[in-house]
Design a protein around this motif. Structure first.
Motif, PDB file in Angstrom:
ATOM      1  N   LEU A  81       1.181 -16.091 -12.767  1.00  0.00           N
ATOM      2  CA  LEU A  81       0.978 -15.006 -11.796  1.00  0.00           C
ATOM      3  C   LEU A  81       2.157 -14.034 -11.744  1.00  0.00           C
ATOM      4  O   LEU A  81       2.113 -13.056 -10.995  1.00  0.00           O
ATOM      5  CB  LEU A  81       0.715 -15.580 -10.408  1.00  0.00           C
ATOM      6  CG  LEU A  81      -0.585 -16.374 -10.273  1.00  0.00           C
ATOM      7  CD1 LEU A  81      -0.653 -17.042  -8.911  1.00  0.00           C
ATOM      8  CD2 LEU A  81      -1.796 -15.479 -10.486  1.00  0.00           C
ATOM      9  N   ALA A  82       3.213 -14.292 -12.503  1.00  0.00           N
ATOM     10  CA  ALA A  82       4.383 -13.406 -12.510  1.00  0.00           C
ATOM     11  C   ALA A  82       3.955 -11.994 -12.937  1.00  0.00           C
ATOM     12  O   ALA A  82       3.034 -11.862 -13.740  1.00  0.00           O
ATOM     13  CB  ALA A  82       5.437 -13.953 -13.460  1.00  0.00           C
ATOM     14  N   PRO A  83       4.517 -10.967 -12.392  1.00  0.00           N
ATOM     15  CA  PRO A  83       5.737 -10.891 -11.598  1.00  0.00           C
ATOM     16  C   PRO A  83       5.523 -11.039 -10.087  1.00  0.00           C
ATOM     17  O   PRO A  83       6.447 -10.789  -9.326  1.00  0.00           O
ATOM     18  CB  PRO A  83       6.267  -9.498 -11.922  1.00  0.00           C
ATOM     19  CG  PRO A  83       5.027  -8.684 -12.139  1.00  0.00           C
ATOM     20  CD  PRO A  83       4.047  -9.640 -12.769  1.00  0.00           C
ATOM     21  N   ALA A  84       4.344 -11.436  -9.658  1.00  0.00           N
ATOM     22  CA  ALA A  84       4.126 -11.645  -8.224  1.00  0.00           C
ATOM     23  C   ALA A  84       5.052 -12.771  -7.743  1.00  0.00           C
ATOM     24  O   ALA A  84       5.259 -13.749  -8.451  1.00  0.00           O
ATOM     25  CB  ALA A  84       2.670 -12.021  -7.963  1.00  0.00           C
ATOM     26  N   ARG A  85       5.606 -12.595  -6.544  1.00  0.00           N
ATOM     27  CA  ARG A  85       6.503 -13.622  -5.996  1.00  0.00           C
ATOM     28  C   ARG A  85       5.664 -14.683  -5.282  1.00  0.00           C
ATOM     29  O   ARG A  85       5.133 -14.434  -4.205  1.00  0.00           O
ATOM     30  CB  ARG A  85       7.504 -12.973  -5.044  1.00  0.00           C
ATOM     31  CG  ARG A  85       8.519 -12.099  -5.789  1.00  0.00           C
ATOM     32  CD  ARG A  85       9.316 -11.294  -4.847  1.00  0.00           C
ATOM     33  NE  ARG A  85       8.407 -10.309  -4.243  1.00  0.00           N
ATOM     34  CZ  ARG A  85       8.742  -9.499  -3.254  1.00  0.00           C
ATOM     35  NH1 ARG A  85       9.934  -9.555  -2.729  1.00  0.00           N
ATOM     36  NH2 ARG A  85       7.874  -8.642  -2.775  1.00  0.00           N
ATOM     37  N   VAL A 101       1.372 -16.230  -1.833  1.00  0.00           N
ATOM     38  CA  VAL A 101       2.281 -15.232  -2.400  1.00  0.00           C
ATOM     39  C   VAL A 101       2.797 -14.343  -1.277  1.00  0.00           C
ATOM     40  O   VAL A 101       2.226 -14.297  -0.182  1.00  0.00           O
ATOM     41  CB  VAL A 101       1.595 -14.357  -3.476  1.00  0.00           C
ATOM     42  CG1 VAL A 101       1.150 -15.188  -4.654  1.00  0.00           C
ATOM     43  CG2 VAL A 101       0.439 -13.587  -2.902  1.00  0.00           C
ATOM     44  N   GLU A 102       3.882 -13.632  -1.574  1.00  0.00           N
ATOM     45  CA  GLU A 102       4.376 -12.636  -0.623  1.00  0.00           C
ATOM     46  C   GLU A 102       3.237 -11.654  -0.361  1.00  0.00           C
ATOM     47  O   GLU A 102       2.557 -11.233  -1.310  1.00  0.00           O
ATOM     48  CB  GLU A 102       5.583 -11.897  -1.205  1.00  0.00           C
ATOM     49  CG  GLU A 102       6.815 -12.746  -1.381  1.00  0.00           C
ATOM     50  CD  GLU A 102       7.480 -13.108  -0.057  1.00  0.00           C
ATOM     51  OE1 GLU A 102       7.249 -12.406   0.946  1.00  0.00           O
ATOM     52  OE2 GLU A 102       8.203 -14.112  -0.033  1.00  0.00           O
ATOM     53  N   PRO A 103       3.018 -11.283   0.931  1.00  0.00           N
ATOM     54  CA  PRO A 103       1.877 -10.411   1.248  1.00  0.00           C
ATOM     55  C   PRO A 103       1.833  -9.120   0.423  1.00  0.00           C
ATOM     56  O   PRO A 103       0.770  -8.701  -0.027  1.00  0.00           O
ATOM     57  CB  PRO A 103       2.058 -10.113   2.734  1.00  0.00           C
ATOM     58  CG  PRO A 103       2.889 -11.237   3.250  1.00  0.00           C
ATOM     59  CD  PRO A 103       3.753 -11.702   2.120  1.00  0.00           C
TER      60      PRO A 103
END
Length: 144
Positions: free
Chosen positions: A85-89, A109-111
């Motif tokens: 899922l990167a670059p999603a944090r 994940v971060e919203p």
């Protein structure tokens, strides 16, 4: 981990990928629905696989005329899903088993990164699902 059988096409793509990048490739997934090839590379080989400024990925895209995506391998499902899922944090990944034995990954994940994690037409979450199913027999990924 289920055993993975590679097709002739996948083996040929892996050979080409390794000759262009010098990175060790563990797996290759041909995603015809999204016109892309996903390469799973050995841990620590992401920089080598992508190349300076993404030059290796651009080269492969020109040679194969398909979108190229690279995911760093991990031994555990939580980390592998994070890498996919990167670059999603990704804040957390929890694997739960349903009463009927199916595994589901619940990903937080971060919203502000939810859109990145899902991707256009859901293609990033689909990539994570393809990889999670292939390596850890995880049927569903639920974004929280």
């Amino acid at each position: 981990m289920p055993s993975i059988k590679l097709t002739i096409d996948e083996m040929n793509y892996i050979a080409l990928f390794e000759s262009v990048t010098g990175a060790v490739t563990k797996d290759c997934i041909i995603d015809e629905n999204n016109d892309r090839i996903i390469f799973i590379v050995r841990q620590g080989d992401m920089g080598l696989a992508i190349g300076k400024g993404g030059i290796n990925v651009k080269r492969l895209k020109n040679i194969l005329n398909k979108n190229i995506e690279v995911v760093e391998y991990a031994e555990d499902p939580e980390t592998l899903i994070k890498h996919a899922l990167a670059p999603a944090r990704v804040k957390s990944v929890k694997i739960m088993k349903t009463p009927d034995g199916q595994k589901t990954a619940y990903v937080t994940v971060e919203p502000q990164d939810k859109g990145i994690a899902i991707g256009k037409d859901g293609k990033n979450i689909l990539k994570a699902k393809l990889i999670a199913k292939r390596y850890f027999d995880i049927e569903k990924i639920v974004m929280l």
